[in-house]
Design an enzyme around this catalytic site. Structure first.
Site, PDB file in Angstrom:
ATOM      1  N   LYS A 123      -6.999   6.100 -12.309  1.00 18.51           N
ATOM      2  CA  LYS A 123      -8.173   6.220 -11.006  1.00 18.51           C
ATOM      3  C   LYS A 123      -9.003   6.860 -11.671  1.00 18.51           C
ATOM      4  O   LYS A 123     -10.232   6.690 -10.909  1.00 18.51           O
ATOM      5  CB  LYS A 123      -7.245   7.114  -9.750  1.00 18.51           C
ATOM      6  CG  LYS A 123      -6.091   6.188  -9.138  1.00 18.51           C
ATOM      7  CD  LYS A 123      -5.994   6.895  -7.917  1.00 18.51           C
ATOM      8  CE  LYS A 123      -4.149   6.430  -7.505  1.00 18.51           C
ATOM      9  NZ  LYS A 123      -4.414   5.332  -6.996  1.00 18.51           N
ATOM     10  N   ARG A 301      -2.230  -6.536 -10.489  1.00 18.84           N
ATOM     11  CA  ARG A 301      -0.781  -7.269 -10.245  1.00 18.84           C
ATOM     12  C   ARG A 301      -0.835  -7.938  -8.783  1.00 18.84           C
ATOM     13  O   ARG A 301      -1.684  -7.795  -8.215  1.00 18.84           O
ATOM     14  CB  ARG A 301       0.446  -6.232 -10.258  1.00 18.84           C
ATOM     15  CG  ARG A 301       0.061  -5.220  -9.040  1.00 18.84           C
ATOM     16  CD  ARG A 301       1.260  -4.178  -9.081  1.00 18.84           C
ATOM     17  NE  ARG A 301       0.728  -3.064  -7.973  1.00 18.84           N
ATOM     18  CZ  ARG A 301       0.829  -2.887  -6.834  1.00 18.84           C
ATOM     19  NH1 ARG A 301       1.028  -3.905  -6.143  1.00 18.84           N
ATOM     20  NH2 ARG A 301       0.608  -1.630  -6.093  1.00 18.84           N
TER      21      ARG A 301
HETATM   22  P1  ADP Z   1      -2.303   4.201  -4.007  1.00 13.10           P
HETATM   23  O1  ADP Z   1      -2.353   4.307  -5.602  1.00 13.10           O
HETATM   24  O2  ADP Z   1      -0.912   5.404  -3.969  1.00 13.10           O
HETATM   25  O3  ADP Z   1      -2.113   3.016  -3.273  1.00 13.10           O
HETATM   26  P2  ADP Z   1      -5.139   5.028  -3.086  1.00 13.10           P
HETATM   27  O4  ADP Z   1      -6.078   5.392  -3.948  1.00 13.10           O
HETATM   28  O5  ADP Z   1      -5.064   3.296  -2.884  1.00 13.10           O
HETATM   29  O6  ADP Z   1      -3.396   5.395  -3.583  1.00 13.10           O
HETATM   30  O7  ADP Z   1      -4.607   5.633  -1.742  1.00 13.10           O
HETATM   31  C1  ADP Z   1      -3.493   5.367  -0.913  1.00 13.10           C
HETATM   32  C2  ADP Z   1      -3.884   5.645   0.576  1.00 13.10           C
HETATM   33  O8  ADP Z   1      -4.257   6.818   0.701  1.00 13.10           O
HETATM   34  C3  ADP Z   1      -5.391   4.627   0.997  1.00 13.10           C
HETATM   35  O9  ADP Z   1      -4.929   3.511   1.512  1.00 13.10           O
HETATM   36  C4  ADP Z   1      -5.997   5.623   2.182  1.00 13.10           C
HETATM   37  O10 ADP Z   1      -4.959   5.543   3.515  1.00 13.10           O
HETATM   38  C5  ADP Z   1      -5.573   6.990   1.767  1.00 13.10           C
HETATM   39  N1  ADP Z   1      -6.812   7.424   0.742  1.00 13.10           N
HETATM   40  C6  ADP Z   1      -6.849   7.441  -0.681  1.00 13.10           C
HETATM   41  N2  ADP Z   1      -7.997   8.035  -0.794  1.00 13.10           N
HETATM   42  C7  ADP Z   1      -8.598   8.472   0.304  1.00 13.10           C
HETATM   43  C8  ADP Z   1     -10.081   9.046   0.421  1.00 13.10           C
HETATM   44  N3  ADP Z   1     -10.665   9.573  -0.481  1.00 13.10           N
HETATM   45  N4  ADP Z   1     -10.284   9.463   1.893  1.00 13.10           N
HETATM   46  C9  ADP Z   1      -9.420   9.033   2.896  1.00 13.10           C
HETATM   47  N5  ADP Z   1      -8.184   8.073   2.652  1.00 13.10           N
HETATM   48  C10 ADP Z   1      -7.756   8.084   1.437  1.00 13.10           C
HETATM   49  P1  ADP Z   2       0.703  -2.567  -2.647  1.00 14.94           P
HETATM   50  O1  ADP Z   2      -0.449  -1.743  -3.242  1.00 14.94           O
HETATM   51  O2  ADP Z   2       1.173  -3.802  -3.028  1.00 14.94           O
HETATM   52  O3  ADP Z   2       0.615  -2.581  -1.040  1.00 14.94           O
HETATM   53  P2  ADP Z   2       2.519  -0.210  -2.518  1.00 14.94           P
HETATM   54  O4  ADP Z   2       1.469   0.847  -3.141  1.00 14.94           O
HETATM   55  O5  ADP Z   2       3.215  -0.327  -1.439  1.00 14.94           O
HETATM   56  O6  ADP Z   2       1.988  -1.852  -3.065  1.00 14.94           O
HETATM   57  O7  ADP Z   2       3.622  -0.474  -4.011  1.00 14.94           O
HETATM   58  C1  ADP Z   2       4.266  -1.507  -4.229  1.00 14.94           C
HETATM   59  C2  ADP Z   2       5.428  -0.917  -4.776  1.00 14.94           C
HETATM   60  O8  ADP Z   2       5.461  -0.511  -6.248  1.00 14.94           O
HETATM   61  C3  ADP Z   2       6.191  -0.039  -4.065  1.00 14.94           C
HETATM   62  O9  ADP Z   2       7.780  -0.120  -4.041  1.00 14.94           O
HETATM   63  C4  ADP Z   2       5.957   1.304  -4.738  1.00 14.94           C
HETATM   64  O10 ADP Z   2       6.916   2.128  -4.745  1.00 14.94           O
HETATM   65  C5  ADP Z   2       5.836   0.619  -6.111  1.00 14.94           C
HETATM   66  N1  ADP Z   2       4.607   1.426  -7.042  1.00 14.94           N
HETATM   67  C6  ADP Z   2       3.521   1.196  -6.975  1.00 14.94           C
HETATM   68  N2  ADP Z   2       2.725   1.880  -7.749  1.00 14.94           N
HETATM   69  C7  ADP Z   2       3.728   2.874  -8.451  1.00 14.94           C
HETATM   70  C8  ADP Z   2       3.572   3.339  -9.595  1.00 14.94           C
HETATM   71  N3  ADP Z   2       2.245   4.005  -9.810  1.00 14.94           N
HETATM   72  N4  ADP Z   2       4.731   4.217  -9.877  1.00 14.94           N
HETATM   73  C9  ADP Z   2       5.946   3.767  -9.395  1.00 14.94           C
HETATM   74  N5  ADP Z   2       5.953   2.620  -8.521  1.00 14.94           N
HETATM   75  C10 ADP Z   2       4.920   2.177  -7.946  1.00 14.94           C
END
Ligand code: ADP
Ligand code: ADP
Ligand code: MG
Length: 490
Positions: A123, A301
């Protein structure tokens, strides 16, 4: 890259399990290739195996020993003369070492080139790349923060609330909101520890926490000839524990604002081009109440919610991803050839308690559902399925598509009311509650929706609410069985 004959039949291994393994196997079969699946000791009868034409035994008891074991998977692939590997999502799908290890053995990784995974997987690095491409990012430094003192001074500079976030995080884990200096001091080391144990890397980013935002993401696909197109946006704001539960395309918040739609989609394409992206991927944004949007992360992906995009554009993204991996150019002359029609919604079916959101592992003792027009059910459900605590609690995705959002919601309600899962808790009653809730119906929500509508209610009220939905659901089921019986009597 080795020159490939795109037309010839190929053996393609799916290095994954669950609903996505079945989805990918179906695409491989349809294309005339040979889907090869893994079976393991813990899942000898996995659902996806029924769609494969060859099966390979993957030994081991833990994920580390099976689906995360690069060396074992690559050597099995070589031994079984596999030509390409689809990684699905999760597991090794965003692992540069895996992509490289396959490439070294002359096996195609069905995903982007290792360099773009590397640039977008972390990130902090991806934020730096987005800045280089002049894409708006969430306010906050683009380098990891190493001490709590540093975190505190940065937090004061950008203003509370702030978010501490693992650079290697995923699946909504490794994140903590801080409203005060005390929160920063209290959470810093905890999040660092969690990040190290879950993702193998303790580095944290600190950024502004955007209030009442929407999660809006753009599906992109690039080919190996320098072309990148988008397939419009998806709205994924209905989340629990920062993880999506209901997604829809197009976004009701973007609505008829074609300028905004064009802008966010073009921004995603620009970033993908900047990193030389050459597969299916998703650029995620967070959008504020004023409709300004900021880059969050890129998922390099196929994503869980890809079906809703397939439904509104009519393009099979998984097949396209496979063709591209073998070197085929994108089959579009221009972006304008990709058009959007109607509305599609996805509900993630999870074995978890409807309002505590805690996973509910166990054995599915019975299950049934019905097929309706406009409904697609991507799943791995069967009676007898044992959902182990360390397996993904998401067992399927109900997808409803129609010409309008209202009609898609109606279809979804009908399909969910006919989905029956016995033996474990499921979130079906929660999904039905949301689909009937006024603000959801109006498209009036943010990522805090479930927190506001569910978690803020007293426990007794929630128990009552979900008991009621359960009753509605059961009486609906009885009714539908009665209809079926009356048909068979005729
Ligand atoms: P992940 O890799 O777990 O998907 P993301 O960075 O995509 O992480 O964040 C997952 C969720 O967390 C976002 O869909 C949003 O709801 C919340 N989120 C992440 N960053 C922010 C932010 N800076 N401000 C508000 N909500 C956030
Ligand atoms: P999407 O962004 O496709 O909506 P999710 O954030 O829900 O995906 O993640 C999809 C699947 O991959 C979930 O089952 C989650 O637990 C797994 N996953 C996503 N990122 C990671 C990570 N960095 N490490 C382990 N599992 C992950
Ligand atoms: Mg994300």
């Amino acid at each position: 890259m080795k020159k490939q004959n795109i037309q010839s039949q190929k053996k393609i291994l799916i290095a994954n399990r669950g609903e996505i393994a079945a989805r990918v196997a179906k695409a491989i079969l349809e294309m005339g290739h040979i889907p090869v699946g893994f079976f393991t000791d813990s899942e000898p009868n996995a659902y996806h195996l029924a769609f494969c034409q060859e099966w390979i035994y993957l030994s081991g008891n833990t994920h580390q020993e099976t689906y995360l074991n690069i060396e074992k998977i690559v050597s099995l692939a070589k031994e079984h003369k596999i030509e390409a590997v689809h990684p699905g999502y999760g597991f090794l799908s965003e692992n540069t070492l895996f992509a490289k290890a396959l490439e070294e053995k002359g096996i195609i990784f069905i995903g982007p080139n290792p360099k773009s995974i590397l640039l977008m997987g972390d990130k902090a690095i991806s934020k730096q790349e987005a800045l280089k491409a002049k894409i708006p990012v969430v306010p906050g430094p683009d380098n990891p923060i190493h001490t709590k003192e540093e975190a505190l001074s940065v937090a004061k500079e950008i203003g509370f609330p702030v978010l501490l976030k693992a650079v290697a995080g995923g699946g909504g884990r490794g994140m903590r909101i801080c409203h005060t200096s005390e929160d920063v001091l209290k959470n810093f080391e905890t999040v660092q520890r969690e990040a190290l144990s879950s993702f193998g890397k303790a580095d944290l980013l600190l950024e502004k926490y955007i209030q009442n935002p929407r999660h809006i993401e753009v599906q992109v696909v690039g080919d190996k000839h320098g072309k990148v197109v988008h397939f419009f946006e998806r709205e994924c704001s209905i989340q629990r524990r920062h993880q999506k539960i209901i997604e829809e395309a197009p976004s009701p918040f973007v609505g008829e604002d074609q300028k905004l739609r064009h802008n966010i989609c073009e921004t995603a394409v620009r970033l993908a081009k900047h990193v030389g992206y050459d597969s299916a991927g998703t650029v995620e944004f967070i959008m504020g109440e004023d409709r300004s949007f900021y880059f969050l992360e890129m998922n390099t992906r196929i994503q869980v919610e890809h079906p809703i995009t397939e439904e509104i554009t009519g393009v099979d993204l998984v097949s396209l991803m496979i063709e591209i991996a073998f070197g085929a150019p994108l089959p579009f002359q221009s972006q304008e050839e990709i058009t959007l029609r109607g509305h599609s919604i996805e509900c993630r079916i999870c074995v978890e308690h409807p309002f505590t959101f805690l996973p509910s592992p166990g054995t599915i003792t019975a299950t049934s559902w019905k097929q309706y027009p406009g409904i697609r059910f991507d799943h791995c459900l069967y009676s007898g399925l044992v959902v182990a605590p360390d397996f993904d609690p998401m067992l399927g995705k109900m997808i409803a598509t129609s010409l309008t959002r209202e009609k898609a919601i109606k279809k979804m309600k009908m399909a969910l009311s006919a989905l029956f899962i016995e033996g474990v808790f499921s979130n079906i009653s929660l999904l039905l509650f949301v689909l009937g809730e006024e603000d959801f119906l109006k498209g009036n929500f943010s990522t805090h929706y479930l927190e506001q509508k569910i978690l803020k209610r007293p426990k007794e009220e929630l128990e009552n609410l979900f008991d009621q939905s359960k009753e509605t659901f059961l009486s609906l089921l009885e009714k539908s069985l009665a209809i079926e019986c009356s048909f068979s009597n005729n």
